[in-house]
Write a protein that holds these residues in place. Structure first.
Motif, PDB file in Angstrom:
ATOM      1  N   LEU A  96       0.833  -1.206   0.000  1.00  0.00           N
ATOM      2  CA  LEU A  96       0.000   0.000   0.000  1.00  0.00           C
ATOM      3  C   LEU A  96       0.865   1.252   0.000  1.00  0.00           C
ATOM      4  CD1 LEU A  96      -2.764   1.364   0.207  1.00  0.00           C
ATOM      5  CD2 LEU A  96      -2.583   1.141   2.704  1.00  0.00           C
ATOM      6  N   GLU A  97       1.900   1.279   0.808  1.00  0.00           N
ATOM      7  CA  GLU A  97       2.774   2.450   0.871  1.00  0.00           C
ATOM      8  C   GLU A  97       3.417   2.724  -0.485  1.00  0.00           C
ATOM      9  OE1 GLU A  97       4.268   2.503   5.536  1.00  0.00           O
ATOM     10  OE2 GLU A  97       5.286   1.189   4.101  1.00  0.00           O
ATOM     11  N   VAL A  98       3.880   1.669  -1.153  1.00  0.00           N
ATOM     12  CA  VAL A  98       4.538   1.859  -2.451  1.00  0.00           C
ATOM     13  C   VAL A  98       3.527   2.252  -3.519  1.00  0.00           C
ATOM     14  CG1 VAL A  98       5.963   0.774  -4.224  1.00  0.00           C
ATOM     15  CG2 VAL A  98       6.368   0.249  -1.820  1.00  0.00           C
ATOM     16  N   GLU A  99       2.339   1.686  -3.469  1.00  0.00           N
ATOM     17  CA  GLU A  99       1.292   2.057  -4.428  1.00  0.00           C
ATOM     18  C   GLU A  99       0.979   3.553  -4.324  1.00  0.00           C
ATOM     19  OE1 GLU A  99      -3.440   1.148  -5.399  1.00  0.00           O
ATOM     20  OE2 GLU A  99      -2.415   0.070  -3.781  1.00  0.00           O
ATOM     21  N   ILE A 100       0.778   4.034  -3.111  1.00  0.00           N
ATOM     22  CA  ILE A 100       0.485   5.451  -2.912  1.00  0.00           C
ATOM     23  C   ILE A 100       1.692   6.298  -3.300  1.00  0.00           C
ATOM     24  CG2 ILE A 100       0.031   7.203  -1.138  1.00  0.00           C
ATOM     25  CD1 ILE A 100      -1.727   5.110   0.274  1.00  0.00           C
ATOM     26  N   ALA A 101       2.893   5.835  -2.962  1.00  0.00           N
ATOM     27  CA  ALA A 101       4.109   6.580  -3.292  1.00  0.00           C
ATOM     28  C   ALA A 101       4.228   6.790  -4.798  1.00  0.00           C
ATOM     29  CB  ALA A 101       5.339   5.839  -2.766  1.00  0.00           C
ATOM     30  N   LEU A 102       3.997   5.739  -5.582  1.00  0.00           N
ATOM     31  CA  LEU A 102       4.107   5.855  -7.037  1.00  0.00           C
ATOM     32  C   LEU A 102       2.988   6.723  -7.606  1.00  0.00           C
ATOM     33  CD1 LEU A 102       5.128   2.209  -8.063  1.00  0.00           C
ATOM     34  CD2 LEU A 102       6.596   4.229  -7.871  1.00  0.00           C
ATOM     35  N   GLU A 103       1.781   6.559  -7.093  1.00  0.00           N
ATOM     36  CA  GLU A 103       0.670   7.403  -7.551  1.00  0.00           C
ATOM     37  C   GLU A 103       0.989   8.877  -7.346  1.00  0.00           C
ATOM     38  OE1 GLU A 103      -3.094   4.345  -6.623  1.00  0.00           O
ATOM     39  OE2 GLU A 103      -2.652   6.032  -5.287  1.00  0.00           O
ATOM     40  N   GLU A 104       1.477   9.215  -6.174  1.00  0.00           N
ATOM     41  CA  GLU A 104       1.759  10.615  -5.873  1.00  0.00           C
ATOM     42  C   GLU A 104       2.960  11.134  -6.661  1.00  0.00           C
ATOM     43  OE1 GLU A 104      -0.112  12.714  -4.268  1.00  0.00           O
ATOM     44  OE2 GLU A 104      -1.562  11.095  -3.966  1.00  0.00           O
ATOM     45  N   MET A 105       3.943  10.294  -6.901  1.00  0.00           N
ATOM     46  CA  MET A 105       5.087  10.723  -7.700  1.00  0.00           C
ATOM     47  C   MET A 105       4.664  11.040  -9.129  1.00  0.00           C
ATOM     48  SD  MET A 105       8.472   8.613  -6.597  1.00  0.00           S
ATOM     49  CE  MET A 105       9.407   9.732  -7.642  1.00  0.00           C
ATOM     50  N   PHE A 106       3.828  10.180  -9.701  1.00  0.00           N
ATOM     51  CA  PHE A 106       3.359  10.424 -11.062  1.00  0.00           C
ATOM     52  C   PHE A 106       2.435  11.633 -11.132  1.00  0.00           C
ATOM     53  CE2 PHE A 106       3.919   5.621 -11.892  1.00  0.00           C
ATOM     54  CZ  PHE A 106       5.219   5.825 -12.326  1.00  0.00           C
ATOM     55  N   THR A 107       1.751  11.940 -10.027  1.00  0.00           N
ATOM     56  CA  THR A 107       0.894  13.123  -9.972  1.00  0.00           C
ATOM     57  C   THR A 107       1.710  14.399  -9.840  1.00  0.00           C
ATOM     58  OG1 THR A 107      -0.912  11.857  -8.958  1.00  0.00           O
ATOM     59  CG2 THR A 107      -0.967  14.250  -8.694  1.00  0.00           C
ATOM     60  N   HIS A 108       2.757  14.357  -9.045  1.00  0.00           N
ATOM     61  CA  HIS A 108       3.573  15.544  -8.785  1.00  0.00           C
ATOM     62  C   HIS A 108       4.604  15.816  -9.883  1.00  0.00           C
ATOM     63  CE1 HIS A 108       1.931  15.324  -4.724  1.00  0.00           C
ATOM     64  NE2 HIS A 108       2.540  16.455  -4.406  1.00  0.00           N
ATOM     65  N   PHE A 109       5.218  14.741 -10.410  1.00  0.00           N
ATOM     66  CA  PHE A 109       6.376  14.891 -11.286  1.00  0.00           C
ATOM     67  C   PHE A 109       6.118  14.348 -12.685  1.00  0.00           C
ATOM     68  CE2 PHE A 109       9.006  13.919  -7.223  1.00  0.00           C
ATOM     69  CZ  PHE A 109       8.756  15.191  -6.742  1.00  0.00           C
ATOM     70  N   SER A 110       6.813  14.915 -13.641  1.00  0.00           N
ATOM     71  CA  SER A 110       6.899  14.343 -14.987  1.00  0.00           C
ATOM     72  C   SER A 110       8.373  14.276 -15.365  1.00  0.00           C
ATOM     73  CB  SER A 110       6.126  15.194 -16.000  1.00  0.00           C
ATOM     74  OG  SER A 110       6.707  16.492 -16.105  1.00  0.00           O
ATOM     75  N   ASP A 111       8.675  13.514 -16.391  1.00  0.00           N
ATOM     76  CA  ASP A 111      10.043  13.411 -16.906  1.00  0.00           C
ATOM     77  C   ASP A 111      11.040  13.094 -15.790  1.00  0.00           C
ATOM     78  OD1 ASP A 111      12.047  13.417 -18.851  1.00  0.00           O
ATOM     79  OD2 ASP A 111      12.482  15.541 -18.557  1.00  0.00           O
ATOM     80  N   ILE A 112      10.771  12.016 -15.060  1.00  0.00           N
ATOM     81  CA  ILE A 112      11.680  11.591 -13.991  1.00  0.00           C
ATOM     82  C   ILE A 112      12.891  10.895 -14.613  1.00  0.00           C
ATOM     83  CG2 ILE A 112      11.948  10.104 -11.964  1.00  0.00           C
ATOM     84  CD1 ILE A 112       8.930  10.426 -11.482  1.00  0.00           C
ATOM     85  N   GLN A 113      14.086  11.367 -14.257  1.00  0.00           N
ATOM     86  CA  GLN A 113      15.329  10.800 -14.808  1.00  0.00           C
ATOM     87  C   GLN A 113      16.336  10.574 -13.692  1.00  0.00           C
ATOM     88  OE1 GLN A 113      15.724  10.023 -18.023  1.00  0.00           O
ATOM     89  NE2 GLN A 113      13.789  10.940 -18.735  1.00  0.00           N
ATOM     90  N   LEU A 114      17.066   9.455 -13.788  1.00  0.00           N
ATOM     91  CA  LEU A 114      18.175   9.259 -12.866  1.00  0.00           C
ATOM     92  C   LEU A 114      19.297  10.216 -13.226  1.00  0.00           C
ATOM     93  CD1 LEU A 114      18.559   5.373 -12.473  1.00  0.00           C
ATOM     94  CD2 LEU A 114      17.069   6.944 -11.225  1.00  0.00           C
ATOM     95  N   ILE A 115      19.889  10.854 -12.243  1.00  0.00           N
ATOM     96  CA  ILE A 115      21.046  11.711 -12.488  1.00  0.00           C
ATOM     97  C   ILE A 115      22.237  10.823 -12.848  1.00  0.00           C
ATOM     98  CG2 ILE A 115      22.692  13.283 -11.381  1.00  0.00           C
ATOM     99  CD1 ILE A 115      20.343  14.495  -9.885  1.00  0.00           C
TER     100      ILE A 115
END
Length: 403
Positions: A361-380
């Motif tokens: 559940l924690e990871v599901e919510i974490a990914l949902e919120e990351m996709f809601t907050h951020f776009s174009d996520i890239q590893l440095i």
């Protein structure tokens, strides 16, 4: 033994080699058996008659965590698990959703204007620490201490680390290894002592003024008509602290790291968030957040043509089992649409991770919120990644755009 080196960050080639050439392997220096194939691993984990935990009584235990669920066999394991299961019912986990989402949003809001963050240090680590601390009734100002204690306790798993790459170790390297192990032991003992003293103080407070938190419930609970001893309480709380945050932290980091190499997955998930649950299961299979587990043979027993003698240690590789091509088609590919997701990342049998629903559940919510907050996520790029004792990634800097 082989020219295929064991790479902790990318162990897939080594897993494949061991499955094909040494599926059940006795390491003479370690004096341990190593099991790599899926069905053999499941057999060891499910056969609690022939493969048992190294149980110590409270009088003989050197650490309270040895008397917790992780170190018990039936029937004591069943009794203790039933007790704690009351806290991890589907309804109780579901009731945590709003709070977990609020914590995730707050953590991401703190960094959203920066355009970059370390996904582990800024998000994957504090999220589960806050959740488990609140469940236990731990004050907000003590969370950082909790995380440090947890890290130092988990680091002790490195004492059982394996070096399959170098059969001949130089004297200088041996000395360095011994020094490192002594340092780990010292940190472990210090952390356990400080954590124990801290919990004892909380226990005394809750006995005087019970609350609706998990510690109060454990203090008041009875197993077969008796209260838990303080040593058992320490074991329970220590286990919940460690297991309650390390697995989730590792899983979030593993997911983002894996998505980098399979970018079609996050692209799909942004359009189809209903598939996030499937993606989590596939990440669990593809890059297991716990490398391996250990059991002791309670009897002479044969596995895959090899006779394991009573009393010998048996090390089962969860990561390898989840990469078994006889069970998972093209296991080195992150495929969230595969039909078989029966991985063993959370273990198997009576010791299946009790907190698995909470971690999911924690990871599901974490990914949902990351996709809601951020776009174009890239590893440095050009980052030297550090791994913890369980093979979780400790540093994962990313850049992103505001969604």
């Amino acid at each position: 033994m082989t020219n295929v080196r064991y790479d902790r960050l990318f162990p897939f080639e080594w897993y494949s080699f061991m499955q094909e050439n040494h599926p059940v392997f006795f390491h003479p220096k370690q004096k341990k058996w190593h099991v790599f194939k899926y069905h053999d691993v499941k057999r060891v984990l499910s056969d609690h008659t022939n493969f048992v935990q190294a149980v110590r009584s409270e009088e003989k235990a050197t650490s309270p965590i040895e008397t917790s669920l992780i170190g018990l066999n039936p029937p004591n394991h069943r009794q203790m698990r039933q007790l704690v299961s009351k806290v991890f019912t589907p309804k109780s986990i579901e009731d945590l959703k709003p709070r977990i989402r609020a914590i995730a949003k707050e953590l991401l809001d703190n960094v959203i204007e920066k355009g970059e963050m370390d996904i582990v240090k800024d998000f994957a680590y504090p999220l589960p620490v806050i959740v488990i601390a609140e469940m236990l009734g731990i004050p907000k100002e003590d969370r950082d201490m909790f995380k440090k204690w947890s890290d130092d306790i988990v680091a002790s798993a490195e004492l059982g680390a394996f070096d399959f790459n170098n059969e001949k170790t130089s004297l200088r390297q041996k000395a360095k290894n011994i020094t490192n192990q002594l340092h780990i032991i010292q940190k472990f003992r210090k952390a356990e002592k400080e954590l124990g003293n801290y919990f004892k103080q909380i226990f005394n407070e809750r006995r005087e003024n019970p609350s609706d938190d998990l510690i109060s419930m454990l203090i008041q609970a009875e197993v077969d008509g008796r209260k838990l001893t303080e040593f058992e309480l320490l074991g329970f709380c220590s286990l919940l602290l460690v297991a309650g945050n390390e697995t989730t932290t590792n899983l979030i980091g593993n997911a983002l790291f894996s998505f980098h190499y399979f970018p079609e997955v996050p692209t799909h998930l942004r359009k189809h968030p209903e598939d996030i649950k499937k993606a989590i299961e596939e990440v669990l299979r593809y890059r297991s957040m716990v490398r391996s587990l250990e059991r002791i043979a309670a009897n002479d027993v044969e596995i895959n043509g090899h006779l394991i003698r009573k009393g010998q240690l048996v090390h089962v590789w969860l990561g390898s089992a989840n990469q078994d091509p006889d069970v998972f088609h093209k296991p080195d590919k992150l495929n969230i649409h595969r039909n078989n997701l029966q991985h063993v990342a959370f273990g198997h049998g009576i010791h299946f991770c009790l907190g698995a629903p909470l971690a999911r559940l924690e990871v599901e919510i974490a990914l949902e919120e990351m996709f809601t907050h951020f776009s174009d996520i890239q590893l440095i790029p050009n980052v030297e990644y550090q791994l913890n004792a369980l093979d979780g990634i400790e540093n994962l800097p990313i850049s992103f755009s505001k969604a």
